[in-house]
Design a protein around this motif. Structure first.
Motif, PDB file in Angstrom:
ATOM      1  N   SER A  16       0.960  -1.138  -0.030  1.00  0.00           N
ATOM      2  CA  SER A  16      -0.105   0.187   0.029  1.00  0.00           C
ATOM      3  C   SER A  16       0.914   1.379  -0.121  1.00  0.00           C
ATOM      4  O   SER A  16       0.778   2.275  -0.621  1.00  0.00           O
ATOM      5  N   GLU A  56      -9.487  -1.504   2.199  1.00  0.00           N
ATOM      6  CA  GLU A  56      -8.836  -2.115   3.423  1.00  0.00           C
ATOM      7  C   GLU A  56      -8.461  -0.820   4.381  1.00  0.00           C
ATOM      8  O   GLU A  56      -8.563  -1.098   5.630  1.00  0.00           O
ATOM      9  N   ASP A  96      -6.935  -1.264  -3.961  1.00  0.00           N
ATOM     10  CA  ASP A  96      -6.085  -1.878  -2.949  1.00  0.00           C
ATOM     11  C   ASP A  96      -7.123  -2.454  -2.047  1.00  0.00           C
ATOM     12  O   ASP A  96      -7.835  -1.860  -1.157  1.00  0.00           O
TER      13      ASP A  96
HETATM   14 MG    MG Z   1      -2.071  -2.957   2.452  1.00  0.00          MG
END
Ligand code: MG
Ligand code: TYD
Length: 423
Positions: A107, A130, A178
């Motif tokens: 990330s 997330e 993500d």
């Molecule tokens: Mg991540």
């Protein structure tokens, strides 16, 4: 009476059709993935419908003109280690899957890539299932980058992500999702992350990328054994698969392409995780050799060609008296079968009798050396440790060792052009 549709058996991971039910898929070898499906005549997987011209949408194209009709346009994100691994930047309409274990920095890297693209190229949509917008924004502050054209979206519906991307229009430079395991499609059953959801979500995002010529980056989790989680089919569907690796004890992170439809899979990107994000390591050799002890036996430097970049790496060996039983051979970053062969060569042809010793071999910096040209460095590190004699500090060895004790010249030793020799 209406005839019931025939039943067929299909693997839900790789979609292979089977003759009957099996516990293990004969095609992808996954267990418990074969299920019954109704075979409808117009929904046969693998059947390609040809247009009237006999080809895809535009009809056959002379190969010599293909480049002019559909040139490969790339945008550099400006993070050189990422651009190089991609083969020179992001290709318009390409879909890139970035995999890696949790906490490795996927990330962080993607937010840095997004921020650079937003600063240099155009609007970037960073969709996260997330983290909340607050978490992403505090990470961006930590990274010291909050460009205006970086838009964040905390949405787990793929339909919402695609709608938001379409709304941006021509200004859109890239979409990042993500992660692919947290996003789901309302049109499909099942929880986010299951095989059919991952397939459906990926298909919609790939469709968006191709029809709008926008690069889409998908972040993916890996399973305990290092495989990308989700259907194997996903890796076939995307254009590029990148793997982000490293271990928790070290700050070094490595980015490799395991599949690249637009470039080599040999390139390596090297980063260091710092308090303010990932910083590029432009001279990895210097970093890998920085802590090399002076005058210590058991250390030998070799050169390895990672893509277009030669790297100097340190092979370390330690031989110690074995405490009964069969002696241990422990390898990190080196093939253990190759080590066994080199030990036998040393014994027979080098008069270094160490077959009864425990042997530990490691490549410093968490790197891997599986090419035969590293043989000589492993052999010399082992001999140096056993004989307790250090090698000269400025000695670099490259060579393959044969079973008769001969040393063979390594391939790809030709001089490298100035631009390529950097690093
Ligand atoms: Mg991540
Ligand atoms: P993250 O990008 O969240 O990993 P992933 O997406 O692969 O799960 O990175 C998390 C780790 O990185 C976390 O342990 C903290 C560390 N980190 C830093 O050391 N420096 C930083 O500037 C940032 C943003 C994270």
């Amino acid at each position: 009476m209406a005839k019931a549709p025939p039943i067929k058996h299909q693997c839900r991971e790789c979609e292979a059709i089977c003759q009957g039910w099996y516990g293990k898929c004969p095609s992808c070898h996954a267990w418990g993935t074969i299920e019954e499906v109704a075979a409808t005549p117009d929904a046969k997987p693998g059947r390609i419908t040809l247009s009237k011209s006999g080809s895809g949408a535009g009809g056959p194209t002379p190969l010599s003109l293909a480049d002019q009709l559909a040139p490969v346009a790339r945008v550099e994100c400006g993070i050189h280690e990422v651009d190089r691994v991609l083969g020179g930047g992001l290709v318009g309409g390409s879909v890139i899957l970035v995999g890696g274990p949790p906490g490795i920095g996927k990330s962080t890297l993607m937010l840095q890539v997004s921020a650079r693209l937003a600063r240099n190229v155009g609007t970037v949509l960073y969709a996260s299932g997330e983290e909340s917008i607050g978490q992403i924004s505090s990470r961006a502050r930590r990274l010291g980058t909050e460009p205006e054209r970086l838009l964040v979206l905390a949405d787990t519906h793929v339909e919402g992500i695609v709608r938001a991307a379409e709304k941006i229009g021509d200004a859109l430079a890239c979409v990042v999702v993500d992660s692919i395991q947290t996003v789901y499609s309302v049109a499909h059953d099942g929880l986010p992350g299951n095989a059919s959801q991952i397939r459906a979500v990926s298909a919609q995002l790939i469709g968006f990328a191709k029809s709008n010529n926008i690069p889409v980056i998908l972040v993916g989790h890996v399973t305990k054994d290092g495989q990308l989680a989700g259907p194997k089919l996903l890796e076939h569907m995307v254009d590029v698969v990148l793997s982000f690796e490293g271990d928790e004890e070290r700050a070094t992170r490595l980015l490799r392409a395991t599949k690249n439809r637009f470039g080599s899979t040999m390139e390596l990107g090297v980063f260091e995780m710092t308090g303010t994000g990932l910083s590029e390591v432009s001279n990895p050799s210097e970093a890998f050799l920085a802590e090399r002890p002076e005058g210590s036996p058991g250390s030998c430097v070799t050169a390895s060609l990672e893509g277009t970049r030669p790297l100097l790496l340190e092979v370390q060996a330690l031989l110690a008296k074995s405490c009964g039983g069969s002696p241990r051979r422990t390898c990190v970053g080196v093939d253990s079968t190759r080590l066994a062969m080199l030990m036998a060569v040393l014994d027979r042809h080098g008069e270094v009798f160490a077959l009864d010793q425990d042997v530990f071999v490691n490549v410093a910096g968490g790197m891997r050396l599986f090419e035969p040209a590293a043989d000589l460095a492993v052999l010399l590190a082992v001999a140096s440790s056993h004989l307790r004699k250090p090698l000269a500090r400025d000695c670099v060895v490259i060579g393959e060792v044969g079973l008769t004790g001969e040393i063979r010249q390594a391939t790809r030793l030709e001089p490298i052009g100035e631009g390529r020799a950097r690093g």
